[in-house]
Design an enzyme around this catalytic site. Structure first.
Site: not given
Ligand SMILES: Cc1cc2nc3c(=O)[nH]c(=O)nc-3n(C[C@H](O)[C@H](O)[C@H](O)COP(=O)(O)O)c2cc1C
Length: 356
Positions: A45, A47, A49, A94, A97-98, A127, A161, A163-164, A202, A231, A282, A304
């Protein structure tokens, strides 16, 4: 390089020029929470959105796509800058903040897709999250389940998240029990005929193990279909070198791997096979993806890693898993799920993380 060129542009390019991935090895196919996946690699989630390009992402080789987070009403998210690339660490911070176009806009896209019968061609989960200013956050989740359970392959309840403000507090036992009771009830109401749409939860990698005991106990009692672990983290490993590492927000990418894998293994041993787990956090290589499966993931998600490796990462993960299967003479990657979980939980805690 998908995201090196900028996220909006990457989305545009995927819309107009998808490069179809070759068919998947049959040993990568799996059935999880009643859905048939051609391979276990999903895009996490955040990417896509607003559900603009789920089918282009499927064509690029993902086994499933999780769109969102979507909130009931449109909201702008936090002020910019709110997204930071930590190149020296292959990490991202990041605090978006939704930012969301809101449920109605996203529902229109998913409903059109479902009507065009494309739905059968790919697994697209959604999501969902509460609006920042919601007076009753549980009611927000219930509304979102009602809207999306009929059109999505699965729905993820995102209460992790960072950020909220206050959102993660919904992982506390009393709130979580009420939330899941009402969410599962809403799901039963709206998908009675079509068969229940799986509901996943999640969680954050920053939960204490005592809180994780509670979360798993409640998820089992309320019969959720799976957990996504997890997350981004609000902790900062001492190993970070990039000058931007002290920015506020959730950290993702390579430095998150040891914490995310440990939390996944801790969750796996607590769940005792009652429902499957989705592992995120990761993954940056084929080996780290296989490690995630061995730590307990029936499905995995990346975000990422794509920023630094591009879509080539998907092919590398598939090749690595198939090579392991060849080497071991195994029939399906599912044989590896959780193989290392018990031993991982006996290791010392990954000490570079300061626990929140
Ligand atoms: C730029 C960015 C935006 C994200 N937005 C959301 C989101 O809207 N909702 C959510 O559940 N996770 C969000 N995530 C978290 C990812 O879905 C994932 O759980 C997290 O980045 C760990 O995976 P990664 O290390 O492969 O990035 C976001 C991550 C990044 C980097």
């Amino acid at each position: 390089m998908v995201l090196a060129i900028g996220h909006r542009l990457a989305i545009k390019l995927l819309q107009i020029a998808p490069l179809p991935a070759p068919p998947d090895d049959r040993r990568l196919a799996t059935r999880v929470f009643g859905l048939n996946f051609l391979n276990p690699i999903g895009i996490a989630a955040g990417f896509d959105k607003h559900a603009e390009i789920p089918d282009a992402l499927m064509r690029a080789g993902f086994g499933f796509v999780e769109v969102g987070t979507v909130t009931p009403l449109p909201q702008p998210g936090n002020p910019r800058p709110r997204l930071f690339r930590l190149d020296a660490d292959q990490a991202v911070i990041n605090r978006l903040g939704f930012n969301s176009e809101g449920a109605d806009a996203v529902l229109r896209r998913l409903a059109a897709r479902a009507q065009a019968r494309v739905k059968a061609g790919g697994i697209v989960g959604i999501n969902v999250g509460a609006n920042k200013d919601a007076t009753d956050r549980v009611a927000d989740y219930v509304r979102l389940i009602e809207k999306f359970a009929p059109v999505a392959s699965y729905v993820t309840v995102n209460i992790s998240s960072p950020n909220t403000p206050g959102l993660r507090d919904m992982q506390q036992a009393g709130v979580l029990d009420d939330l899941l009771a009402r969410v599962i009830d809403a799901r039963e109401r709206v998908t009675k005929d079509a068969g229940p749409t799986p509901v996943l939860l999640k969680i954050a990698p920053d939960l204490s193990l005592a809180d994780l005991d509670d979360v798993v106990g409640i998820a089992r009692a309320r019969r959720v279909d799976g957990l996504i672990v997890g997350n981004t983290t609000v902790t900062r490993p001492v190993s970070l070198r990039d000058a931007q590492s002290s920015e506020a927000g959730g950290l993702s990418g390579r430095p998150l791997l040891p914490l995310a894998d440990r939390m996944l293994a801790e969750t796996y041993v607590r769940v005792e096979g009652v429902f499957p787990l989705v592992g995120a956090g990761g993954i940056h290589s084929g080996a780290s993806a296989l490690g995630k499966i061995r730590a307990g993931a029936s499905l995995i998600q990346v975000y990422s890693g794509l920023v630094f490796r591009g879509l080539d990462l998907i092919g590398e993960i598939k090749r690595t898993i198939v090579a392991a299967l060849e080497r071991d003479g195994a029939q399906n990657f599912a044989d590896y799920v959780g193989a290392d979980a018990a031993s991982a939980t006996a290791e010392p805690w990954p000490d570079e993380f300061t626990r929140a």
